[in-house]
Design an enzyme around this catalytic site. Structure first.
Site, PDB file in Angstrom:
ATOM      1  N   TRP A 196      45.896  16.144  72.394  1.00 54.53           N
ATOM      2  CA  TRP A 196      44.564  15.524  72.348  1.00 54.53           C
ATOM      3  C   TRP A 196      44.664  14.010  72.176  1.00 54.53           C
ATOM      4  CZ3 TRP A 196      41.732  18.943  68.154  1.00 54.53           C
ATOM      5  CH2 TRP A 196      41.716  20.283  68.601  1.00 54.53           C
TER       6      TRP A 196
ATOM      7  N   SER B 156      40.902  13.076  50.062  1.00 55.04           N
ATOM      8  CA  SER B 156      41.566  12.866  51.341  1.00 55.04           C
ATOM      9  C   SER B 156      41.509  11.386  51.693  1.00 55.04           C
ATOM     10  CB  SER B 156      40.829  13.674  52.409  1.00 55.04           C
ATOM     11  OG  SER B 156      41.148  13.175  53.688  1.00 55.04           O
TER      12      SER B 156
ATOM     13  N   PRO C 129      45.342  12.394  48.802  1.00 52.37           N
ATOM     14  CA  PRO C 129      46.519  12.556  49.655  1.00 52.37           C
ATOM     15  C   PRO C 129      46.296  12.040  51.071  1.00 52.37           C
ATOM     16  CG  PRO C 129      45.468  14.680  49.274  1.00 52.37           C
ATOM     17  CD  PRO C 129      44.664  13.669  48.516  1.00 52.37           C
TER      18      PRO C 129
ATOM     19  N   VAL D 232      47.456  23.289  50.039  1.00 54.99           N
ATOM     20  CA  VAL D 232      47.780  22.507  48.841  1.00 54.99           C
ATOM     21  C   VAL D 232      47.850  23.403  47.608  1.00 54.99           C
ATOM     22  CG1 VAL D 232      47.126  20.567  47.380  1.00 54.99           C
ATOM     23  CG2 VAL D 232      46.583  20.514  49.810  1.00 54.99           C
TER      24      VAL D 232
ATOM     25  N   CYS E 290      40.606  10.100  54.291  1.00 53.53           N
ATOM     26  CA  CYS E 290      39.487   9.740  55.161  1.00 53.53           C
ATOM     27  C   CYS E 290      38.290   9.199  54.370  1.00 53.53           C
ATOM     28  CB  CYS E 290      39.063  10.922  56.026  1.00 53.53           C
ATOM     29  SG  CYS E 290      38.372  12.277  55.105  1.00 53.53           S
TER      30      CYS E 290
ATOM     31  N   TYR F  38      32.570  15.017  55.790  1.00 47.96           N
ATOM     32  CA  TYR F  38      33.605  15.496  54.858  1.00 47.96           C
ATOM     33  C   TYR F  38      33.963  14.387  53.863  1.00 47.96           C
ATOM     34  CZ  TYR F  38      38.319  17.130  53.500  1.00 47.96           C
ATOM     35  OH  TYR F  38      39.441  17.519  52.819  1.00 47.96           O
TER      36      TYR F  38
HETATM   37  O1  GFB Z   1      45.282  15.813  62.169  1.00 48.38           O
HETATM   38  P1  GFB Z   1      44.034  15.446  62.860  1.00 48.38           P
HETATM   39  O2  GFB Z   1      43.201  16.559  63.379  1.00 48.38           O
HETATM   40  O3  GFB Z   1      43.134  14.630  61.917  1.00 48.38           O
HETATM   41  O4  GFB Z   1      44.387  14.510  64.138  1.00 48.38           O
HETATM   42  P2  GFB Z   1      42.751  13.133  61.498  1.00 48.38           P
HETATM   43  C1  GFB Z   1      45.231  13.394  64.040  1.00 48.38           C
HETATM   44  C2  GFB Z   1      45.442  12.776  65.414  1.00 48.38           C
HETATM   45  O5  GFB Z   1      46.209  13.672  66.233  1.00 48.38           O
HETATM   46  C3  GFB Z   1      44.179  12.452  66.213  1.00 48.38           C
HETATM   47  C4  GFB Z   1      45.628  13.796  67.507  1.00 48.38           C
HETATM   48  O6  GFB Z   1      44.341  11.207  66.872  1.00 48.38           O
HETATM   49  C5  GFB Z   1      44.131  13.592  67.237  1.00 48.38           C
HETATM   50  O7  GFB Z   1      43.441  13.234  68.425  1.00 48.38           O
HETATM   51  N1  GFB Z   1      45.974  15.094  68.118  1.00 48.38           N
HETATM   52  C6  GFB Z   1      46.737  15.263  69.234  1.00 48.38           C
HETATM   53  C7  GFB Z   1      45.601  16.310  67.698  1.00 48.38           C
HETATM   54  N2  GFB Z   1      46.812  16.552  69.564  1.00 48.38           N
HETATM   55  C8  GFB Z   1      46.121  17.239  68.619  1.00 48.38           C
HETATM   56  C9  GFB Z   1      45.855  18.636  68.420  1.00 48.38           C
HETATM   57  O8  GFB Z   1      46.248  19.498  69.184  1.00 48.38           O
HETATM   58  N3  GFB Z   1      45.124  18.953  67.302  1.00 48.38           N
HETATM   59  C10 GFB Z   1      44.659  18.016  66.438  1.00 48.38           C
HETATM   60  N4  GFB Z   1      43.969  18.420  65.355  1.00 48.38           N
HETATM   61  N5  GFB Z   1      44.871  16.691  66.613  1.00 48.38           N
HETATM   62  C11 GFB Z   1      41.467  14.522  59.750  1.00 48.38           C
HETATM   63  C12 GFB Z   1      40.065  14.543  59.247  1.00 48.38           C
HETATM   64  O9  GFB Z   1      41.538  13.429  60.576  1.00 48.38           O
HETATM   65  O10 GFB Z   1      42.436  14.334  58.750  1.00 48.38           O
HETATM   66  C13 GFB Z   1      39.899  15.241  57.982  1.00 48.38           C
HETATM   67  O11 GFB Z   1      39.223  15.038  60.273  1.00 48.38           O
HETATM   68  C14 GFB Z   1      41.007  14.986  56.992  1.00 48.38           C
HETATM   69  O12 GFB Z   1      38.696  14.838  57.437  1.00 48.38           O
HETATM   70  C15 GFB Z   1      42.360  15.100  57.631  1.00 48.38           C
HETATM   71  O13 GFB Z   1      40.870  13.731  56.401  1.00 48.38           O
HETATM   72  C16 GFB Z   1      43.494  14.785  56.691  1.00 48.38           C
HETATM   73  O14 GFB Z   1      43.885  12.496  60.777  1.00 48.38           O
HETATM   74  O15 GFB Z   1      42.215  12.343  62.645  1.00 48.38           O
END
Ligand code: GFB
Length: 324
Positions: free
Chosen positions: A216, A121, A177, A29, A123, A150
């Site tokens: 995932w 965020s 955001p 950002v 969340c 967080y």
């Molecule tokens: O982007 P992400 O890690 O964060 O995951 P959140 C979003 C979705 O994508 C979840 C799926 O349902 C994950 O299970 N996913 C599928 C994956 N494959 C993958 C992968 O290879 N990597 C990841 N990372 N996810 C975060 C928060 O939540 O969002 C933070 O933990 C923050 O606090 C951020 O708010 C913006 O949207 O679930």
């Protein structure tokens, strides 16, 4: 937390010659905000890498503000990560973010910073908030467990902005955001957010000619994605138009399922194989679509479509981060 006072909207341009500190200017950002401000003619941008200035070091942070005397601050410095990182290191996410925020805002207050934008965020909102999520939903229910630590740090940041307004009369503001992506993101396979993780995975699979990839979770959660250049534009718009205690949502107003997003990434990188889902990994919150009507009413909407933004981000990844 005050939600009744939705603040006021009126044009109040920033002085392009004023010292302006972008905290976290090397991050996703912060680097986009920096590019935007530079493009808008800001002449005295201030940035320090974490090696040059550790914002968890209170004395160093106060010394920096005393020395450079910024008039405006964009507080984009934070410890961030995807669902796995948030779920695995909650104490770090809570502690580091609280320290950074408190140090920067306390030092900014002492140095007489006029306008400050704090970035949070989506969340921060309850796991089962009504969709799309209006700003008034804050603190109306339980948080999503994978990122509650967080989220609490970010909620504390919103409160510090509100408290500083109340106690010291400063016109500081907060923006929340939705999920962001774009050039300069963290593309590591474990700690990143979903879009950079998918770009890395599908790009590698396409290059290797693999038959399948494994993502995932179930693929059914819905997420909203905003290009970081849009976010940077929204930051400047808010700093020049908004004055109020309530945090303002920033998003596109539409979302899609993770499996739909995965298909778009596969198309963009040219992967034609199969996608499997590892349901032992967490899904996180089922949906978090932001209600962006307040910002839209004030004249700002996102301009970069997801497919276009992904094509540009994949090109950036291939040039700058694939071999990193
Ligand atoms: O982007 P992400 O890690 O964060 O995951 P959140 C979003 C979705 O994508 C979840 C799926 O349902 C994950 O299970 N996913 C599928 C994956 N494959 C993958 C992968 O290879 N990597 C990841 N990372 N996810 C975060 C928060 O939540 O969002 C933070 O933990 C923050 O606090 C951020 O708010 C913006 O949207 O679930």
């Amino acid at each position: 937390m005050s939600s009744a006072d939705a603040g006021s909207w009126s044009a109040s341009p920033l002085d392009r010659d004023a010292p302006t500190y972008v905290a976290g200017h090397r991050g996703l950002v912060g680097s986009a905000v920096w590019r935007r401000l530079e493009g808008e003619g800001f002449q005295q941008l201030l940035g320090r890498t974490s090696a040059e200035l550790d914002l968890t070091d209170r004395t160093a942070t106060f010394d920096f503000f005393a020395e450079t005397r910024p008039r405006y601050v964009v507080l984009a410095a934070a410890k961030v990560g995807g669902i796995w990182a948030n779920n695995t290191y909650p104490a770090d996410f809570l502690s580091v973010n609280l320290q950074i925020q408190v140090n920067v805002m306390d030092a900014a207050l002492e140095a007489g910073v006029e306008r400050l934008l704090f970035l949070g965020s989506s969340c921060i909102y309850p796991k089962f908030a009504d969709q799309p999520i209006h700003e008034d939903s804050l603190l109306t229910g339980h948080l999503e467990e994978t990122n509650d630590a967080y989220a609490i740090a970010k909620i504390a940041g919103i409160m510090q902005v509100q408290a500083t307004r109340r106690q010291h009369g400063k016109p500081w503001i907060s923006a929340m955001p939705t999920n962001l992506y774009g050039p300069g993101d963290n593309f590591s396979s474990d700690t990143s957010h979903v879009l950079p993780a998918l770009i890395r995975r599908y790009d590698a699979a396409a290059a290797a000619g693999d038959e399948s990839v494994v993502n995932w979770g179930s693929g059914t959660p819905r997420r909203e994605f905003l290009h970081v250049d849009d976010m940077a534009a929204a930051c400047l718009h808010l700093m020049e138009h908004y004055d109020g205690p309530q945090q303002v949502n920033v998003g596109t107003g539409s979302d899609l399922q993770i499996k739909e997003v995965a298909q778009i990434v596969a198309d963009v990188v040219g992967f034609e194989g199969r996608t499997d889902w590892d349901t032992s990994k967490p899904d996180g919150t089922p949906r978090k679509l932001l209600d962006v009507s307040r910002l839209a009413a004030a004249g700002w909407t996102a301009g970069i479509g997801l497919r276009e933004g992904l094509e540009q981000t994949v090109a950036w990844y291939r040039e700058h981060a694939r071999d990193a």
